[in-house]
Design an enzyme around this catalytic site. Sequence first.
Site, short mmCIF file in Angstrom:
data_model
loop_
_atom_site.label_atom_id
_atom_site.label_comp_id
_atom_site.label_asym_id
_atom_site.label_seq_id
_atom_site.Cartn_x
_atom_site.Cartn_y
_atom_site.Cartn_z
N GLY A 124 14.92 -3.73 -12.17
CA GLY A 124 13.77 -4.53 -11.81
C GLY A 124 13.79 -4.97 -10.36
N LEU A 125 13.18 -4.16 -9.51
CA LEU A 125 13.10 -4.48 -8.09
C LEU A 125 11.66 -4.84 -7.72
CD1 LEU A 125 14.32 -4.45 -5.19
CD2 LEU A 125 13.82 -2.00 -5.12
N THR A 126 10.71 -3.95 -8.04
CA THR A 126 9.31 -4.14 -7.64
C THR A 126 8.71 -5.36 -8.32
OG1 THR A 126 9.14 -1.74 -7.47
CG2 THR A 126 7.08 -2.96 -7.51
N SER A 132 7.02 -1.79 -1.57
CA SER A 132 7.70 -1.15 -0.43
C SER A 132 8.53 -2.16 0.34
CB SER A 132 6.66 -0.55 0.53
OG SER A 132 5.81 0.32 -0.15
N GLU A 366 9.91 5.02 -6.22
CA GLU A 366 11.20 5.02 -5.51
C GLU A 366 11.01 5.26 -4.00
OE1 GLU A 366 14.77 6.47 -7.34
OE2 GLU A 366 13.88 6.38 -9.33
C1 LIG Z 1 5.09 4.57 -13.28
C2 LIG Z 1 5.91 3.75 -12.33
C3 LIG Z 1 7.25 3.50 -12.59
C4 LIG Z 1 7.99 2.68 -11.71
N1 LIG Z 1 9.29 2.36 -12.03
C5 LIG Z 1 9.92 1.39 -11.31
C6 LIG Z 1 11.20 0.87 -11.73
O1 LIG Z 1 11.78 1.31 -12.72
N2 LIG Z 1 11.76 -0.14 -11.01
C7 LIG Z 1 11.14 -0.67 -9.90
O2 LIG Z 1 11.71 -1.59 -9.31
N3 LIG Z 1 9.95 -0.17 -9.47
C8 LIG Z 1 9.32 0.82 -10.15
N4 LIG Z 1 8.09 1.29 -9.75
C9 LIG Z 1 7.49 0.72 -8.54
C10 LIG Z 1 7.40 1.68 -7.37
O3 LIG Z 1 8.67 1.95 -6.85
C11 LIG Z 1 6.43 1.04 -6.36
O4 LIG Z 1 5.12 1.14 -6.92
C12 LIG Z 1 6.49 1.69 -4.99
O5 LIG Z 1 7.72 1.43 -4.37
C13 LIG Z 1 5.36 1.22 -4.07
O6 LIG Z 1 5.25 -0.16 -4.05
P1 LIG Z 1 3.82 -0.85 -4.29
O7 LIG Z 1 3.23 -0.24 -5.51
O8 LIG Z 1 3.99 -2.30 -4.26
O9 LIG Z 1 2.95 -0.39 -3.06
P2 LIG Z 1 2.85 -1.16 -1.64
O10 LIG Z 1 4.20 -1.44 -1.12
O11 LIG Z 1 1.92 -2.31 -1.80
O12 LIG Z 1 2.17 -0.06 -0.75
C14 LIG Z 1 0.76 0.21 -0.76
C15 LIG Z 1 0.50 1.29 0.29
O13 LIG Z 1 0.83 0.77 1.60
C16 LIG Z 1 1.76 1.64 2.22
N5 LIG Z 1 2.63 0.86 3.09
C17 LIG Z 1 3.37 -0.24 2.77
N6 LIG Z 1 4.07 -0.67 3.83
C18 LIG Z 1 3.78 0.18 4.85
C19 LIG Z 1 4.19 0.26 6.22
N7 LIG Z 1 5.06 -0.61 6.75
N8 LIG Z 1 3.70 1.26 6.97
C20 LIG Z 1 2.82 2.16 6.44
N9 LIG Z 1 2.40 2.13 5.16
C21 LIG Z 1 2.87 1.15 4.39
C22 LIG Z 1 2.51 2.30 1.08
O14 LIG Z 1 3.13 3.50 1.51
C23 LIG Z 1 1.38 2.53 0.10
O15 LIG Z 1 0.65 3.68 0.47
C24 LIG Z 1 7.37 2.16 -10.56
C25 LIG Z 1 6.03 2.45 -10.28
C26 LIG Z 1 5.29 3.21 -11.16
C27 LIG Z 1 3.83 3.42 -10.86
#
Ligand SMILES: Cc1cc2nc3c(=O)[nH]c(=O)nc-3n(C[C@H](O)[C@H](O)[C@H](O)COP(=O)(O)OP(=O)(O)OC[C@H]3O[C@@H](n4cnc5c(N)ncnc54)[C@H](O)[C@@H]3O)c2cc1C
Length: 382
Positions: A124-126, A132, A366
């Site tokens: 559980g990170l997100t 991100s 990831e």
């Molecule tokens: C089906 C599924 C399973 C998952 N499983 C896990 C899990 O087991 N454990 C866990 O911890 N997470 C999990 N995740 C979460 C996943 O790792 C995140 O969704 C991912 O890291 C992106 O984070 P976010 O959705 O908050 O997008 P955001 O970070 O909000 O990003 C939104 C957009 O902005 C862009 N962006 C953000 N910052 C910047 C920057 N500085 N410069 C340019 N562009 C930028 C991103 O690239 C993206 O296009 C899962 C997600 C899904 C959908």
Amino acid sequence: MDFRLDEEQQALRESVRDFAREVVAPVIGEHYEQHTFPYEIVRQMGKMGLFGLPFAEEHGGMGGDYFALCLVLEELARVDSSVAITLEAAVSLGAMPIYRFGTEEQKARWLPKLLSGEALAGFGLTEPGTGSDAGGTRTRAVLDGDEWVINGSKAFITNSGTDITALVTVTAVTGTKPDGSKELSTIIVPSGTPGFTVAPGYSKVGWNASDTHELTFDDCRVPAANLLGERGRGFAQFLRILDEGRIAIAALAVGLAQGCVDESVKYAKERQAFGQPIGNYQAIQFKIADMEMKAHTARLAYYDAAARMLAGEPFKRQAAIAKLHASTVAVDNAREATQIHGGYGFMNEYPVARFWRDSKILEIGEGTSEVQRMIIARDLGM
Ligand SMILES: Cc1cc2nc3c(=O)[nH]c(=O)nc-3n(C[C@H](O)[C@H](O)[C@H](O)COP(=O)(O)OP(=O)(O)OC[C@H]3O[C@@H](n4cnc5c(N)ncnc54)[C@H](O)[C@@H]3O)c2cc1C
């Protein structure tokens, strides 16, 4: 430099290829349609030792390495990504943090079950408000006597709500560092702990037979001894876990990309248009040749990253390159495979429809493609 597989690696790849075709393929479409978790497939993967592959035998593992895990993920994803991500998340996100950072007591308590596939763990990170930018974690854990009291929520956590989920490891703010930045630590929260709630599964575009939930922690108390590794090391821990995980996701993406080639070759030989199989037309042949080229180069990228990691060399940049390239290739190949299948490619009964729906998340989970580019650029000194 020799990227050819040895006999043991080839045998592993063959056995998982057979398993994927004979056991997974016939039933996974139904699980996908019904959004059900494939417990029986997971049980059989456990019996095959797949959940214990990259772990030492003294902890109940198979004594293999991370590359072996990647080979398995590639073969599974060639047939289905829900099954592959279930294994990837269970091993590289679920069991690995405990294996790498846990105390002897934590390892003895949790690893035998996790490495046999009898139980699963989530990572559980997100959070709903931050993905991100994982340093933006808002979940808090406060030490009260000999217990951590956790408050906050986590989003999109894989394998966190199955009937066999034993725990989630959760990153939380546990204080403030002398420089004023957040102190992040990782804490083990067993399933069923009062105050720990698992929301119903998300309605997803793809990975429909994999398990994903939002989690909430409301004055959730766990023993102080559930701290994973050192207090304040949470950030470093998840960076290490994600670096490795990127190689595994790249392998999974290569599997999907290769599965698109498999299905397209088969279909192009069967489907007739204008009096002959569509595979006779060079436009179709060139599409498939490009798809094969992309799958092949992406495979070499993850082999290279894994080889560096196993040699104990720096591999951050290569892992990011492998993940970025392989996920792009998976999306490209899924789009082209669907095109080659025409209208049938839009029908859920065809595996390419599943590949198409499952490919996009590979550019997001990831670490998004933008995050991979940030890692590569940073590693180049920018
Ligand atoms: C089906 C599924 C399973 C998952 N499983 C896990 C899990 O087991 N454990 C866990 O911890 N997470 C999990 N995740 C979460 C996943 O790792 C995140 O969704 C991912 O890291 C992106 O984070 P976010 O959705 O908050 O997008 P955001 O970070 O909000 O990003 C939104 C957009 O902005 C862009 N962006 C953000 N910052 C910047 C920057 N500085 N410069 C340019 N562009 C930028 C991103 O690239 C993206 O296009 C899962 C997600 C899904 C959908």
